[in-house]
Design a protein around this motif. Structure first.
Motif, PDB file in Angstrom:
ATOM      1  N   PHE A   1       7.904   1.959   2.545  1.00 14.02           N
ATOM      2  CA  PHE A   1       6.953   1.315   1.639  1.00 14.02           C
ATOM      3  C   PHE A   1       6.596   2.297   0.527  1.00 14.02           C
ATOM      4  O   PHE A   1       6.084   3.388   0.787  1.00 14.02           O
ATOM      5  CB  PHE A   1       5.687   0.892   2.389  1.00 14.02           C
ATOM      6  CG  PHE A   1       4.775   0.001   1.592  1.00 14.02           C
ATOM      7  CD1 PHE A   1       4.872  -1.376   1.688  1.00 14.02           C
ATOM      8  CD2 PHE A   1       3.832   0.539   0.729  1.00 14.02           C
ATOM      9  CE1 PHE A   1       4.043  -2.204   0.943  1.00 14.02           C
ATOM     10  CE2 PHE A   1       3.005  -0.272  -0.018  1.00 14.02           C
ATOM     11  CZ  PHE A   1       3.106  -1.648   0.083  1.00 14.02           C
TER      12      PHE A   1
ATOM     13  N   ASN B   1       0.608  -5.165  -0.533  1.00  9.79           N
ATOM     14  CA  ASN B   1      -0.015  -3.911  -0.096  1.00  9.79           C
ATOM     15  C   ASN B   1      -0.647  -4.043   1.282  1.00  9.79           C
ATOM     16  O   ASN B   1      -0.750  -3.050   2.014  1.00  9.79           O
ATOM     17  CB  ASN B   1      -1.042  -3.456  -1.124  1.00  9.79           C
ATOM     18  CG  ASN B   1      -0.401  -2.927  -2.394  1.00  9.79           C
ATOM     19  OD1 ASN B   1       0.769  -2.543  -2.399  1.00  9.79           O
ATOM     20  ND2 ASN B   1      -1.154  -2.905  -3.482  1.00  9.79           N
TER      21      ASN B   1
ATOM     22  N   GLY C   1       7.494  -2.755  -1.520  1.00  4.72           N
ATOM     23  CA  GLY C   1       6.394  -2.315  -2.375  1.00  4.72           C
ATOM     24  C   GLY C   1       6.023  -3.393  -3.363  1.00  4.72           C
ATOM     25  O   GLY C   1       6.735  -4.389  -3.523  1.00  4.72           O
TER      26      GLY C   1
ATOM     27  N   VAL D   1       5.721   5.511   4.676  1.00  2.12           N
ATOM     28  CA  VAL D   1       5.023   5.238   3.418  1.00  2.12           C
ATOM     29  C   VAL D   1       5.336   6.396   2.487  1.00  2.12           C
ATOM     30  O   VAL D   1       5.111   7.571   2.823  1.00  2.12           O
ATOM     31  CB  VAL D   1       3.511   5.084   3.628  1.00  2.12           C
ATOM     32  CG1 VAL D   1       2.804   4.924   2.274  1.00  2.12           C
ATOM     33  CG2 VAL D   1       3.215   3.897   4.527  1.00  2.12           C
TER      34      VAL D   1
ATOM     35  N   GLU E   1       4.422   3.636  -2.547  1.00  2.00           N
ATOM     36  CA  GLU E   1       2.996   3.535  -2.839  1.00  2.00           C
ATOM     37  C   GLU E   1       2.613   4.432  -4.024  1.00  2.00           C
ATOM     38  O   GLU E   1       2.151   5.560  -3.841  1.00  2.00           O
ATOM     39  CB  GLU E   1       2.188   3.909  -1.597  1.00  2.00           C
ATOM     40  CG  GLU E   1       0.713   3.591  -1.706  1.00  2.00           C
ATOM     41  CD  GLU E   1      -0.010   3.808  -0.397  1.00  2.00           C
ATOM     42  OE1 GLU E   1      -0.575   2.824   0.129  1.00  2.00           O
ATOM     43  OE2 GLU E   1       0.000   4.953   0.110  1.00  2.00           O
TER      44      GLU E   1
ATOM     45  N   ARG F   1       1.643  -2.740   4.328  1.00  2.00           N
ATOM     46  CA  ARG F   1       2.157  -1.364   4.367  1.00  2.00           C
ATOM     47  C   ARG F   1       2.167  -0.761   5.767  1.00  2.00           C
ATOM     48  O   ARG F   1       3.024   0.068   6.100  1.00  2.00           O
ATOM     49  CB  ARG F   1       1.371  -0.459   3.415  1.00  2.00           C
ATOM     50  CG  ARG F   1      -0.032  -0.154   3.877  1.00  2.00           C
ATOM     51  CD  ARG F   1      -0.834   0.623   2.838  1.00  2.00           C
ATOM     52  NE  ARG F   1      -0.387   1.986   2.655  1.00  2.00           N
ATOM     53  CZ  ARG F   1      -0.721   3.009   3.464  1.00  2.00           C
ATOM     54  NH1 ARG F   1      -1.464   2.803   4.539  1.00  2.00           N
ATOM     55  NH2 ARG F   1      -0.310   4.235   3.197  1.00  2.00           N
TER      56      ARG F   1
END
Length: 206
Positions: free
Chosen positions: A149, A191, A25, A200, A151, A194
């Motif tokens: 990831f 980003n 991230g 995610v 977010e 991702r």
């Protein structure tokens, strides 16, 4: 996903002899916080290793003229990180592997700070560039069993990043300049990776 769901998914990786879980991230997305919470819940057969331990030293960044870009991909010993992951995956019989750590109060990596003994079943490693497709970073993805990831909303992430910079001694102006300058350029790069993640994970303020 809730923390309990993430914990169950991480625990499922421990069915094998050793697994490597990556948490990726942008800066201040919550990577190290989640990694530490997972390891605390999973117990002594897990360990947290941060990619930040492979930051180049301040003196080397100055020699290379990269001090103002600290945090960019070429300000890390990426090959060293890849080699560590290979050693961890190979599980040398009876050998404790040592990983570096990063001291934010010193802004320096510390060698040999994190022991990984043979009993470790899950290595949780986190960092910005686990999914970067450029060499040598692209080898990282091949060595990890899963990559998650994180977010958060970008406004939240930038606010947390400003707060972190201020907590480590930067003025409000310096914190904003760093957050919306080099850190923002790095975040855009991160980003964009991702889609290569296995999962995610939306992050909300606590």
């Amino acid at each position: 996903m809730t923390f309990d769901e993430l914990l169950a998914r991480a625990r499922g990786l421990m069915d094998r002899e050793r697994a490597l879980l990556g948490i990726c991230g942008a800066p201040a997305a919550g990577k190290s916080t989640l990694a530490e919470e997972l390891v605390a819940a999973l117990g002594p057969r897990s360990v947290h290793i941060g990619m930040d331990g492979f930051h180049l030293a301040q003196a080397e960044l100055a020699r290379l003229g990269r001090t103002e870009r600290k945090g960019a991909p070429d300000t890390f010993d990426a090959a060293g990180y890849v080699n560590l992951l290979r050693r961890l995956r190979s599980r040398p019989p009876g050998e404790t592997v040592y990983a570096p750590a990063f001291r934010r109060d010193l802004e320096e990596p510390i060698a040999g700070a994190v022991p990984v003994p043979p009993r470790i079943r899950l290595v949780v490693t986190e960092g910005n560039y686990l999914l970067l497709p450029d060499p040598p970073w692209r080898s990282v993805r091949e060595l990890l069993d899963e990559v998650w990831f994180l977010e958060p909303a970008e406004d939240d992430r930038r606010r947390w990043l400003i707060d972190r910079h201020r907590a480590f001694g930067r003025t409000p102006e310096q914190a904003r300049e760093r957050t919306f300058g080099s850190d923002e350029r790095n975040a855009l790069l991160i980003n964009a990776t991702r889609e290569a993640a296995d999962l995610v994970v939306p992050v909300t303020p606590r």
